[in-house]
Structure formats: structure tokens, C-alpha cells
Design a protein around this motif. Structure first.
Motif, mmCIF file in Angstrom:
data_model
loop_
_atom_site.group_PDB
_atom_site.id
_atom_site.type_symbol
_atom_site.label_atom_id
_atom_site.label_comp_id
_atom_site.label_asym_id
_atom_site.label_seq_id
_atom_site.Cartn_x
_atom_site.Cartn_y
_atom_site.Cartn_z
ATOM 1 N N SER A 21 -4.036 -1.351 -1.213
ATOM 2 C CA SER A 21 -3.062 -0.618 -0.407
ATOM 3 C C SER A 21 -1.660 -1.195 -0.565
ATOM 4 O O SER A 21 -1.470 -2.409 -0.650
ATOM 5 C CB SER A 21 -3.455 -0.667 1.067
ATOM 6 N N CYS A 23 0.519 0.202 1.690
ATOM 7 C CA CYS A 23 1.084 0.657 2.969
ATOM 8 C C CYS A 23 0.364 0.046 4.167
ATOM 9 O O CYS A 23 0.419 0.582 5.266
ATOM 10 C CB CYS A 23 1.042 2.176 3.043
ATOM 11 N N GLY A 24 -0.374 -1.027 3.948
ATOM 12 C CA GLY A 24 -1.070 -1.668 5.046
ATOM 13 C C GLY A 24 -2.516 -1.206 5.150
ATOM 14 O O GLY A 24 -2.944 -0.263 4.477
ATOM 15 N N TYR A 25 -3.267 -1.909 5.996
ATOM 16 C CA TYR A 25 -4.693 -1.640 6.161
ATOM 17 C C TYR A 25 -5.032 -1.324 7.622
ATOM 18 O O TYR A 25 -4.277 -1.655 8.537
ATOM 19 C CB TYR A 25 -5.518 -2.849 5.699
ATOM 20 N N ARG A 26 -6.194 -0.695 7.772
ATOM 21 C CA ARG A 26 -6.740 -0.389 9.100
ATOM 22 C C ARG A 26 -8.255 -0.404 9.003
ATOM 23 O O ARG A 26 -8.837 -0.411 7.915
ATOM 24 C CB ARG A 26 -6.276 0.980 9.588
ATOM 25 N N LEU A 62 -8.244 -7.445 9.358
ATOM 26 C CA LEU A 62 -7.599 -6.652 8.312
ATOM 27 C C LEU A 62 -7.215 -7.503 7.099
ATOM 28 O O LEU A 62 -6.946 -6.967 6.023
ATOM 29 C CB LEU A 62 -6.358 -5.950 8.870
ATOM 30 N N GLU A 63 -7.232 -8.801 7.281
ATOM 31 C CA GLU A 63 -6.840 -9.703 6.199
ATOM 32 C C GLU A 63 -8.040 -10.242 5.429
ATOM 33 O O GLU A 63 -7.854 -10.901 4.386
ATOM 34 C CB GLU A 63 -6.040 -10.882 6.777
ATOM 35 N N GLU A 76 -4.177 2.305 4.947
ATOM 36 C CA GLU A 76 -3.713 3.076 6.103
ATOM 37 C C GLU A 76 -3.776 4.575 5.857
ATOM 38 O O GLU A 76 -4.102 5.355 6.749
ATOM 39 C CB GLU A 76 -2.280 2.656 6.449
#
Length: 454
Positions: A21, A23-26, A62-63, A76
């Protein structure tokens, strides 16, 4: 981080390598968290894997690379539902139709000795299965079974109202050395000593479901048996004891509607007092729903909320009393791909007149053939297997991977928030139960550290 339930490797293979990603993770929508004393349980309703994380690990979930690699965590902007649809399609493609039939729901009669006001068969003809049709049923079973034991399910009407048909079928199977077991849905009124002895020996009956609507006065009024001597409530309860004494499992179904919420609470106490310590005794709750129910008009949203809450409260009470049938739910390691017997090609319904169907709730509709023919109408079968269209809530619902809804099913609840909350409660309870079992097993063999993945 410890692994409590293994991942379903075939599903993980379909999902492939996790996406990176920018754009970040969820969390994926299908990652369900449940707090326990040692940390946080994380269960994936698609891959069927469950982990135990420390609170610190969960706070930084998330990490964690493992959670990304195993699809607990996704980009995301990822389309979760699209990925599930791919898995479902592949599973359906790979699922082969059974070549044999080893599970039979048999209507011995559509007649009954009770007159329940909510019965789904009200207004239908009362037809008993003849000796000739019973024999043909047994012969059909012989010619269409494979190598597995046959599973018989006696249905009605009241199946004991025509126990002769059961005798004929079982005597034939026994004579032909065909292994079989049976279970039954019954009102329980006719289970005297002789009937129970025959059920255990000849029918190989191992489980009976009996519906109750309230304590004595309420039950007798709701059931409205054709008999006028004695209390039907007392007779049925004595028969439940007789079945349990003969090591036949009894599952009591409590039929709930607004009219009997308090009555069922009273009944639950009575059942727990009498049968609570009996092995093989279980109770569950079912809302009275049928094809005549208009979900959007019968009650207001507030009333439905009250009814669902009453059901949840009663289930909690039954759990505390130690008699609730789902007091120890488990998590399957497989992702279910069929809804019920309609989608299970090794199951079939035999109506009293010898016609064959796909749904136990229909002895006059959904017919796909008869005992005199080896041909089944696949067009009708496919019609009954049509699934409901997705609703907007499917896009983010945690239950979507295992949720299957059929258009023609008259007994499924609507997809409303209350129903989804009920699924969530049951899933959480099952997660905790799996965790407790894992703790017991690792304590016994001292292997807890071997499951540590960090």
C-alpha cells in the motif's frame, strides 16, 4: 502472537500474495476482534485463521508483517468484497454435484395431532404415506445411495402419526444390510414406552427436536391437540424424560413471538429444573417466521428491536442455566459454500405421495421428480438455489464471506442490523470457546510456546 486456529491454506492460496500500500493500511472487514484476559483474539471469517495478540501487538497491528501477509490487514483502498466474490466463485466452480444421495427428509404424513396456529402447513391436504410409497422410498434409497451410511430425517405433519411408514422403511433397510441412522422433528406426544423402544432399536433414532411454546397452560392452548384427556404438556415432558433415559438426544425449540416472551422465560426455568442435569438435553430459541410474515409491516423497527433483544436475553439466560444448544459454538475451519439442503445435492425430500423435492418446508412445491423416475429436474433445482442480491451492507459486513441467502427461503431473517449483531455475538462466543479449548490442550501437552510466531 500465537496461532489458535490454522489458516485455511486453500483460501490463502486463492488470495495469493498480499498487496502493498501507498495509502496506508486498515483491518480487513473480515477481521473480528474479541478481548480475552491474555490479550485480543483476532479471527478472520474468510481465511478461518485465529490469532492471539498481546494488547501491545493489537495496538500496533497495522504494522505487523504477518497480519499483512495473512490478509488481516489490507491497503486502505482495497476492495474486500470483490476478493471474497472471487473466492466464492472458485469454490462454487470446484464444487461437484454428488452422484449419490445419502440424506433423506421423509414426510411420513402431512397430517398432525396438534393444531398450532403458526404451522406452515395450515390449509394443506392431510396425506399419509401409504405402505406402497414407504416401500418404494426404501427401494429408492437402496438404489441411489453410495457407500456411506444413510441419514434419515422423519418429518411431517407429525411423523409419529404414521409410524408404520417408518417401520416399513427401516425394516427394509435392515433386511438389506444398509447402515442407517435417523432423527426426527416431532411434537413428542406419542412417544410412549413401546414407541421409544422401537425408535431406538428399529429406527436407530438418535435425536429428536420438540417445539414448546410456554408453560403448561400456554402450551396446551397453543398446541391445541385433538386429544381431550389429561395435560398434553405433562405428557410431552414425561416423554422427553423417557427419550433422555434411553440416551436419545432431545433438542427443545422455543418458538418466540411477542405474545409469549415472558411465558418462555418461565418455561426455561421449568425445563432447566427438570432436565438441566440430563446429558443430551438442549434448548434453542427461534422467532416465529414464515412466508406470511411481512417484515417491514408486521412490527415497527422499535418492536423488532425489542423482539431481537428478548431473544438474545433468553439465550443468555439459557446459557447460564446450562441448557442452551449453542452454549459452546465452534468455528469451522472451512468456509461454508452451501446454505442448506437445497444446495446440497446428496440430500432430497420425499413427500407422502412419493414426489421428490428440495426443501423440507415444501411437500407440494419445489418438486423435482418422483420415486418412479431416476431423472431430477435440474431447472427447478437451479431456481431454488438462486441467491439473494447483495445489499449495500454486504460491502463492509464481517459475516459476508460465510453469509448465504436464498431468494425462495421463507424462513431466513431479513438482513437488518439486529440480525448482524446476533451473528457477531455468536461469533465472539465461538472465538472464546476455541480459545478455551486451545488453552486446555496446550496446558495438557506443554506446547504453548511452539505456537508462538514471533
Amino acid at each position: 502472537m500465537k496461532q489458535i486456529l490454522n489458516v485455511n491454506q486453500s483460501i490463502l492460496n486463492i488470495l495469493g500474495k498480499a498487496k502493498e500500500s501507498n495509502c496506508g493500511y486498515r483491518f480487513m472487514h473480515y477481521a473480528v476482534a474479541e478481548q480475552v484476559e491474555d490479550g485480543v483474539l483476532l479471527f478472520h471469517t474468510l481465511t478461518r485463521e485465529m490469532l492471539l495478540l498481546t494488547q501491545e501487538e493489537y495496538d500496533h497491528a497495522l504494522e505487523l508483517p504477518y497480519l499483512r501477509q495473512h490478509w488481516f490487514v489490507v491497503p486502505e483502498n482495497f476492495d474486500d468484497k470483490k476478493q471474497v466474490d472471487i473466492v466464492r466463485w472458485l469454490q462454487k466452480t470446484m464444487n461437484k454435484e454428488a452422484e449419490t444421495i445419502d440424506s433423506y427428509t421423509i414426510y411420513t404424513t402431512s397430517d398432525c395431532n396438534a393444531r398450532c396456529f403458526y404451522c406452515f402447513e395450515l390449509g394443506r391436504p392431510r396425506i399419509p404415506m401409504s405402505d406402497e410409497i414407504a416401500l418404494k422410498t426404501a427401494q429408492y434409497i437402496k438404489s441411489h445411495r453410495g457407500t456411506k451410511p444413510v441419514n434419515l430425517r422423519w418429518f411431517g405433519g407429525e411423523p409419529l402419526y404414521n409410524d408404520r411408514a417408518i417401520d416399513i422403511i427401516c425394516e427394509y433397510l435392515r433386511k438389506e444390510n444398509i447402515p442407517y441412522t435417523s432423527r426426527m422433528i416431532s411434537n413428542g406426544y406419542l412417544f410412549d414406552d413401546a414407541m421409544v423402544a422401537k425408535a431406538k432399536d428399529l429406527w436407530k433414532l438418535y435425536r429428536v427436536q420438540i417445539s414448546l411454546d410456554g408453560p403448561e397452560e400456554v402450551y396446551n392452548r397453543c398446541k391445541a391437540f385433538i386429544y381431550r384427556e389429561g395435560s398434553a404438556y405433562k405428557i410431552v415432558n414425561d416423554n422427553i424424560q423417557r427419550l433422555l433415559d434411553n440416551k436419545i438426544i432431545v433438542v427443545v425449540r422455543l418458538n418466540m413471538d411477542f405474545h409469549n416472551i415472558e411465558d418462555l422465560n418461565t418455561l426455561s426455568d421449568e425445563l432447566a429444573d427438570r432436565f438441566g442435569k440430563c446429558p443430551g438435553f438442549f434448548v434453542y430459541v427461534r422467532l416465529i417466521i414464515d412466508e406470511k410474515t411481512a417484515w417491514d409491516t408486521r412490527y415497527t423497527t422499535e418492536q423488532w428491536t425489542q423482539l431481537y433483544q428478548a431473544k438474545a436475553d433468553l439465550e443468555e439466560k439459557l446459557t447460564k442455566l446450562g441448557v442452551y444448544s449453542s452454549r459452546s459454538p465452534r468455528l469451522s475451519k472451512y468456509l461454508g459454500h452451501i446454505h442448506c439442503m437445497v444446495e446440497n445435492s446428496n440430500c432430497i425430500v420425499v413427500a407422502p405421495d412419493g414426489n421428490l423435492g428440495v426443501c423440507e418446508h415444501y411437500s407440494e412445491e419445489g418438486l423435482i421428480g418422483n420415486l418412479d423416475s431416476d431423472t431430477l429436474d435440474q431447472t427447478v433445482i437451479n431456481t431454488w438455489r438462486q441467491r439473494c442480491d447483495d445489499v449495500p451492507e454486504c460491502k463492509t459486513c464481517f459475516y459476508y464471506p460465510q453469509c448465504i441467502r436464498l431468494k425462495k427461503c421463507p424462513y431466513q431473517c431479513p438482513c437488518i442490523e439486529l440480525e448482524r449483531e446476533a451473528f457477531r455475538r455468536k461469533t465472539g462466543l465461538a472465538m472464546v470457546n476455541e480459545y478455551r479449548l486451545w488453552l486446555e490442550n496446550t496446558a495438557d501437552d506443554g506446547s504453548a510456546d511452539e505456537e508462538d510466531m514471533i
